[in-house]
Design an enzyme around this catalytic site. Structure first.
Site, PDB file in Angstrom:
ATOM      1  N   LYS A  40       0.814  -1.179   0.141  1.00  0.00           N
ATOM      2  CA  LYS A  40      -0.117   0.014   0.150  1.00  0.00           C
ATOM      3  C   LYS A  40       0.772   1.205  -0.066  1.00  0.00           C
ATOM      4  O   LYS A  40       2.068   1.149   0.190  1.00  0.00           O
ATOM      5  CB  LYS A  40      -1.001  -0.036   1.276  1.00  0.00           C
ATOM      6  N   TYR A 263      14.587  31.726   2.760  1.00  0.00           N
ATOM      7  CA  TYR A 263      13.511  32.303   3.191  1.00  0.00           C
ATOM      8  C   TYR A 263      13.575  32.734   4.670  1.00  0.00           C
ATOM      9  O   TYR A 263      14.058  31.960   5.425  1.00  0.00           O
ATOM     10  CB  TYR A 263      12.230  31.559   3.051  1.00  0.00           C
TER      11      TYR A 263
END
EC number: 5.1.1.1
Length: 368
Positions: A40, A263
């Site tokens: 999965k 940033y």
């Protein structure tokens, strides 16, 4: 999403390592035990189709999360049994029947909705889920289980298995584990109709509680070579991490003391230093909290400085490397090693999440 094939950031998946990990577990459990490979979430970030094809001969069946994941395997030519571990909607039953996909049934209410949508369940194969203490899905009493199995059988469905999932099999304290085990064991032993397959063992149970295995195991994180407990419990035998992550320096510069990077200008150079830029960022699953962690370049641990951007990050270099110098983010280079578990520890999470967050922008390269 299109993989960034022309950007030098790549996840390398060693398929032989996955096969070896499966064999390692199988050597420590009964030879009659059925093995389900859990693929999965794109095989925990490793690539569901490629992994399923690579281990098809080593396992008896596959587990996925939902119908789309199961259909992906069928469309890729996987013919072995596929069990959906989650609950599908009743109107999706015809697709499951058409593609011979086994589903999980977790309540009598679901069965009533299924019969309202699909009168004939004769070709439907199911496993019944028991909630022994995980608290997500499943019947919670012997009465519910007997009612559900009887109702499914009366409706024509094939009840091939019954299973549960342990919440604390990877922890030092085993009280909750043994409570769940006792509940599930007592319930199974008292069933009016007992399905052929009975399974409760996930990766952690298969590793540390192999004496409690019924007749099938669901192997997830263990086949990818990682410790389900992180660093809480020691592995009883060696595993091989199957995935490594690398990139290359695409820009190098020398900055002066007082210059800032990234940033928010959260990093200020204290001295003159070299800074390198890598083409990987939080959109690739390399999250912003990795600021301050390290990557490996030419055997050196190099700190990530400044905030991780969407597509790029910056590292402090010990010297001026060449453009194109390889960088290891997960894996081993010389005597230095960074594992998904190490990264999880930095992030305050689990190694499962580290791998599952590696986005489809990162191409997977398969070896062996």
């Amino acid at each position: 999403m299109i993989s960034s094939l022309h950007r030098p950031t790549v996840a390398t998946v060693d398929l032989q390592a996955i096969r070896d990990n499966i064999k390692a577990v199988q050597e420590h459990i009964s030879s009659t035990t059925k093995t389900f490979a859990v693929v999965k979430a794109n095989a925990y970030g490793h690539g569901a189709i490629q992994v399923a094809k690579a281990v098809d001969e080593e396992v008896d069946a596959f587990c996925v999360s939902n119908l789309d994941e199961a259909l992906e395997l069928r469309q890729a030519g996987i013919e072995k049994d596929i069990l959906i571990l989650g609950v599908i909607l009743a109107n999706e039953i015809p697709l499951a029947i058409e593609h011979s996909i086994t589903i999980t049934v977790a309540s009598n209410e679901w069965l009533e909705s299924a019969k309202a949508c699909q009168k004939d369940l004769a070709q439907l194969h199911v496993h019944v889920k028991v909630d022994s203490g995980m608290g997500r899905i499943g019947v919670r009493s012997l009465e519910e289980a007997n009612q559900l199995i009887a109702g499914l059988t009366k409706s024509g469905a094939h009840v091939d298995g019954i299973f549960t999932h342990f919440a604390t099999a990877d922890e030092e304290n085993t009280d909750k584990f043994h409570q769940q085990l006792a509940f599930f064991t007592d319930l199974v032993n008292a069933l009016a109709i007992k399905p052929e397959l009975v399974h409760a063992s996930n990766s952690a149970t298969s590793l540390w509680h192999s004496d409690t295995i019924f007749n099938a195991v669901r192997l997830g994180i263990v086949i990818y070579g990682l410790n389900p407990s992180g660093k809480t419990l020691n592995l009883p035998y060696p595993l091989k991490p199957a995935l490594s992550l690398s990139s290359r320096l695409v820009h190098i510069k020398k900055i002066k003391a007082g210059n800032t990077v990234g940033y928010g200008a959260t990093y200020t150079a204290k001295t003159e230093e070299y800074v390198g830029t890598l083409p990987i960022g939080y959109a690739d699953g390399w999250t912003r909290d990795m600021q301050g962690y390290s990557v490996i370049i030419d055997g050196h641990l190099c700190e990530i400085i400044g905030r991780v951007s969407m597509d790029q990050l910056t590292v402090r270099l010990p010297k001026a490397f060449d453009i194109g110098q390889e960088v290891t983010l997960i894996g081993q280079e010389g005597h230095q090693m960074i594992s998904a578990t190490d990264i999880a520890e930095k992030r305050g999470t689990i190694n499962y999440e580290v791998l599952c967050l590696l986005s489809d922008r990162i191409p997977r390269h398969y070896i062996n």
